[in-house]
Design an enzyme around this catalytic site. Structure first.
Site, PDB file in Angstrom:
ATOM      1  N   ARG A  24       0.812  -1.219   0.000  1.00 32.33           N
ATOM      2  CA  ARG A  24       0.000   0.000   0.000  1.00 32.33           C
ATOM      3  C   ARG A  24       0.847   1.272   0.000  1.00 32.33           C
ATOM      4  O   ARG A  24       0.517   2.257  -0.676  1.00 32.33           O
ATOM      5  CB  ARG A  24      -0.926  -0.005   1.223  1.00 32.33           C
ATOM      6  CG  ARG A  24      -1.907   1.164   1.250  1.00 32.33           C
ATOM      7  CD  ARG A  24      -2.860   1.064   2.429  1.00 32.33           C
ATOM      8  NE  ARG A  24      -3.857   2.116   2.417  1.00 32.33           N
ATOM      9  CZ  ARG A  24      -5.014   2.078   1.767  1.00 32.33           C
ATOM     10  NH1 ARG A  24      -5.311   1.011   1.047  1.00 32.33           N
ATOM     11  NH2 ARG A  24      -5.860   3.085   1.812  1.00 32.33           N
ATOM     12  N   TYR A  25       1.939   1.280   0.744  1.00 30.32           N
ATOM     13  CA  TYR A  25       2.759   2.491   0.873  1.00 30.32           C
ATOM     14  C   TYR A  25       4.091   2.356   0.131  1.00 30.32           C
ATOM     15  O   TYR A  25       5.064   3.015   0.471  1.00 30.32           O
ATOM     16  CB  TYR A  25       3.007   2.802   2.351  1.00 30.32           C
ATOM     17  CG  TYR A  25       1.724   2.914   3.145  1.00 30.32           C
ATOM     18  CD1 TYR A  25       0.743   3.832   2.788  1.00 30.32           C
ATOM     19  CD2 TYR A  25       1.466   2.070   4.221  1.00 30.32           C
ATOM     20  CE1 TYR A  25      -0.443   3.925   3.478  1.00 30.32           C
ATOM     21  CE2 TYR A  25       0.277   2.163   4.937  1.00 30.32           C
ATOM     22  CZ  TYR A  25      -0.678   3.090   4.554  1.00 30.32           C
ATOM     23  OH  TYR A  25      -1.862   3.173   5.246  1.00 30.32           O
ATOM     24  N   HIS A  89      23.306 -19.285   6.202  1.00 29.79           N
ATOM     25  CA  HIS A  89      24.131 -18.168   6.669  1.00 29.79           C
ATOM     26  C   HIS A  89      24.192 -17.150   5.538  1.00 29.79           C
ATOM     27  O   HIS A  89      24.673 -17.459   4.435  1.00 29.79           O
ATOM     28  CB  HIS A  89      25.537 -18.660   7.021  1.00 29.79           C
ATOM     29  CG  HIS A  89      26.373 -17.653   7.752  1.00 29.79           C
ATOM     30  ND1 HIS A  89      26.928 -16.561   7.124  1.00 29.79           N
ATOM     31  CD2 HIS A  89      26.752 -17.577   9.058  1.00 29.79           C
ATOM     32  CE1 HIS A  89      27.625 -15.853   8.016  1.00 29.79           C
ATOM     33  NE2 HIS A  89      27.533 -16.451   9.191  1.00 29.79           N
ATOM     34  N   SER A 116      31.822 -11.951   9.363  1.00 29.71           N
ATOM     35  CA  SER A 116      30.559 -11.570   8.726  1.00 29.71           C
ATOM     36  C   SER A 116      30.143 -10.142   9.057  1.00 29.71           C
ATOM     37  O   SER A 116      29.685  -9.385   8.194  1.00 29.71           O
ATOM     38  CB  SER A 116      29.450 -12.536   9.138  1.00 29.71           C
ATOM     39  OG  SER A 116      29.714 -13.822   8.651  1.00 29.71           O
ATOM     40  N   HIS A 164      -4.921  24.831  25.223  1.00 26.82           N
ATOM     41  CA  HIS A 164      -5.874  23.909  25.861  1.00 26.82           C
ATOM     42  C   HIS A 164      -7.157  23.771  25.031  1.00 26.82           C
ATOM     43  O   HIS A 164      -8.232  23.497  25.571  1.00 26.82           O
ATOM     44  CB  HIS A 164      -6.224  24.359  27.288  1.00 26.82           C
ATOM     45  CG  HIS A 164      -5.034  24.597  28.152  1.00 26.82           C
ATOM     46  ND1 HIS A 164      -4.347  23.586  28.771  1.00 26.82           N
ATOM     47  CD2 HIS A 164      -4.391  25.758  28.480  1.00 26.82           C
ATOM     48  CE1 HIS A 164      -3.330  24.098  29.460  1.00 26.82           C
ATOM     49  NE2 HIS A 164      -3.328  25.411  29.283  1.00 26.82           N
ATOM     50  N   SER A 290     -16.580   9.189   2.532  1.00 33.07           N
ATOM     51  CA  SER A 290     -17.202   8.114   3.294  1.00 33.07           C
ATOM     52  C   SER A 290     -18.014   7.256   2.333  1.00 33.07           C
ATOM     53  O   SER A 290     -18.611   7.767   1.376  1.00 33.07           O
ATOM     54  CB  SER A 290     -18.126   8.692   4.376  1.00 33.07           C
ATOM     55  OG  SER A 290     -18.962   7.689   4.930  1.00 33.07           O
ATOM     56  N   SER A 291     -18.028   5.941   2.613  1.00 33.79           N
ATOM     57  CA  SER A 291     -18.785   5.051   1.738  1.00 33.79           C
ATOM     58  C   SER A 291     -20.286   5.203   1.946  1.00 33.79           C
ATOM     59  O   SER A 291     -21.077   4.730   1.129  1.00 33.79           O
ATOM     60  CB  SER A 291     -18.373   3.599   1.995  1.00 33.79           C
ATOM     61  OG  SER A 291     -18.699   3.229   3.330  1.00 33.79           O
ATOM     62  N   LYS A 296     -19.125  14.018   3.398  1.00 33.85           N
ATOM     63  CA  LYS A 296     -17.890  14.162   4.189  1.00 33.85           C
ATOM     64  C   LYS A 296     -16.649  14.432   3.345  1.00 33.85           C
ATOM     65  O   LYS A 296     -16.491  13.891   2.251  1.00 33.85           O
ATOM     66  CB  LYS A 296     -17.667  12.914   5.039  1.00 33.85           C
ATOM     67  CG  LYS A 296     -18.748  12.686   6.086  1.00 33.85           C
ATOM     68  CD  LYS A 296     -18.335  11.614   7.077  1.00 33.85           C
ATOM     69  CE  LYS A 296     -17.244  12.140   8.007  1.00 33.85           C
ATOM     70  NZ  LYS A 296     -16.779  11.085   8.925  1.00 33.85           N
ATOM     71  N   ASN A 298     -13.055  14.051   4.602  1.00 28.69           N
ATOM     72  CA  ASN A 298     -12.220  13.653   5.740  1.00 28.69           C
ATOM     73  C   ASN A 298     -10.766  14.095   5.559  1.00 28.69           C
ATOM     74  O   ASN A 298     -10.224  14.017   4.455  1.00 28.69           O
ATOM     75  CB  ASN A 298     -12.257  12.137   5.918  1.00 28.69           C
ATOM     76  CG  ASN A 298     -13.640  11.624   6.253  1.00 28.69           C
ATOM     77  OD1 ASN A 298     -14.467  12.371   6.754  1.00 28.69           O
ATOM     78  ND2 ASN A 298     -13.901  10.359   5.975  1.00 28.69           N
TER      79      ASN A 298
END
Length: 465
Positions: A24-25, A89, A116, A164, A290-291, A296, A298
């Site tokens: 995916r990425y 190995h 190694s 805050h 959104s499905s 939306k 997002n």
């Protein structure tokens, strides 16, 4: 010796992969430096550097060194993986694959005098350094450039400051972005510096140069010469492995970079909330939020950046758990250290995605102004109490607080509430015209040095980067 040529990665993700970084990425530029095939290529490159140093010491001919280099350049991950089915190995498999391409007179000099981890540790340092300096840092620099353009454009765009989650005092949007220019600038410089401090080794099975001491006059100089050919310096002290701290420090700094980007993404995501609406990810034609909820939009890219940062933080735990190795070597980091590339790959992915989204960010200055008005000027309570004190009020803070709260409860401008209070009015009449403007229109007259500081940060990092 020729510079390393890394294998060309696939330009397509692997749908059979388990790791999302390979599916995916997937990113071909990241894969070029951090793939398994590239890891093996870096190891073969170290074997070639060893051969050339052996030739310089007179232990083999230059012709043999060139044969070994040519064979090393042609090694593929598939060959090594197949051979490892027999050897169990990885480095022995690599060595066997190189030797299979040589004539008999050259074969003894492959991996001659090495253990190694002379190869593994040095190749890993080289691989991580190159990925950090050639992919991660440049992408962070591009992100900083994009943020600089936003900060410059909005250096004087008023926005409410928030502490805050509450309205504080006015700033500018450029000032808010300048924070991240500074923070990302510092971490980018740190990543580049720490990548440059990664070191290799060629000191043998326990780090005491036992094998080399039989064949060369100066094993320490030999180590320096091998590593210099690939652009590395030797560790001050090594056992069978290089001290883990340089890589740990790099991974820790990568987590800082990831955290800063996640912080920026959090801020942008929050500003996109329906009830705030000050910024928006660009919504492309055909894109779906959104499905089921068709309205939306997002902030999913910002949320992806936050999510990806967690994987980088996870690698700091992994890396720091690898700080201990019993005596001169154990294998408790053998598997876990192979996951270090995740940190670099994720930071590169985050920087690329964040740069793409920020470069098309929709900034709603109208919404920013509207939100500045939500408290009816009560955000000027700070300058009000300070001006009360200036003109001699002995309980200035309490008076300003009472007036601000009343203004919000009555849904009236703070300046109107002040004028309607006989005690406050006596002080208000002492304010200069400019001081009264601060209370009447804090969004215009009480942004402090936000714009000036923004341009200072811009100038600082334009020069630094």
């Amino acid at each position: 010796m020729k510079a390393i040529t890394l294998p060309e990665p696939s330009d397509q993700p692997n749908d059979a992969a388990i790791d999302p970084l390979d599916s995916r990425y997937y990113d071909p530029e990241v894969a070029k430096y951090l793939s398994e095939a590239s890891r093996i290529a870096y190891q073969a490159y170290l074997e070639a550097a060893l051969a050339h140093t052996l030739a310089e010491e007179g232990l083999c001919s230059q012709e043999i060194a060139e044969q070994i280099e040519q064979a090393s350049q042609s090694i593929t991950a598939r060959e090594v993986r197949a051979e490892e089915e027999t050897t169990r190995h990885d480095i022995k498999a690599l060595v066997n694959c190189i030797k299979a391409k040589l004539d008999d007179k050259a074969k003894p000099y492959v991996h001659f005098g090495a253990t190694s981890y002379d190869i593994i540790a040095s190749a890993q340092a080289l691989q991580l350094r190159e990925a950090a300096t050639q992919v991660v840092a440049p992408r962070l620099r591009e992100l900083i450039k994009t943020l600089t353009a936003i900060a410059d454009e909005h250096a004087e765009t008023p926005q409410i400051g928030r502490t805050h989650g509450q309205h504080a005092v006015p700033i500018t949007f450029g000032f808010a972005i300048a924070e991240y220019i500074s923070r990302l600038g510092h971490t980018t410089v740190a990543i580049e510096a720490l990548a440059g401090e990664l070191v290799g080794k060629f000191s043998g099975a326990v780090g005491a140069y036992n094998a080399l001491n039989i064949f060369v006059n100066d094993p320490i100089a030999f180590e320096q010469n091998v590593l210099a050919k690939v652009g590395l310096k030797p560790a001050e002290y090594s056992t069978q492995i290089v001290q883990p701290e340089p890589i740990i420090r790099l991974v820790d700094e990568l987590a800082i970079a990831a955290g800063i980007m996640a912080n920026l993404a959090h801020d942008m995501r929050n500003l996109q909330r329906t009830e705030i609406g000050e910024t928006h990810e660009r919504f492309e034609a055909g894109q779906t939020g959104s499905s089921t909820m068709a309205h939306k939009r997002n902030p999913w890219n910002f949320e992806n950046v936050v999510s990806m940062s967690k994987q980088v933080t996870a690698q700091t735990i992994n890396a720091n758990l690898n700080i201990s190795s019993e005596h001169q070597r154990d294998l408790t980091d053998s598997a876990s250290s192979r996951f270090y590339p995740i940190a670099l790959a994720c930071v590169a992915s985050m920087a690329s995605r964040l740069n793409r989204i920020m470069s098309t960010l929709e900034v709603d200055s109208g919404a920013m102004f509207r939100n500045l008005q939500l408290t009816g000027g009560a955000i000027a309570a700070e300058p009000l109490y300070l001006l009360f004190e200036k003109y001699g009020h002995t309980a200035a803070h309490e008076k300003a607080k009472a007036l601000a709260h009343k203004a919000m409860e009555d849904d009236k401008p703070l300046a109107v509430t002040v004028s309607a209070d006989q005690e406050a009015l006596a002080y208000w009449q002492k304010f200069t015209a400019d001081e009264q403007k601060i209370i009447q229109n804090p969004e215009e007259h009480y942004t402090g040095l936000a714009a000036q500081k923004t341009r200072q940060i811009i100038d600082t990092w334009k020069n630094a980067l």
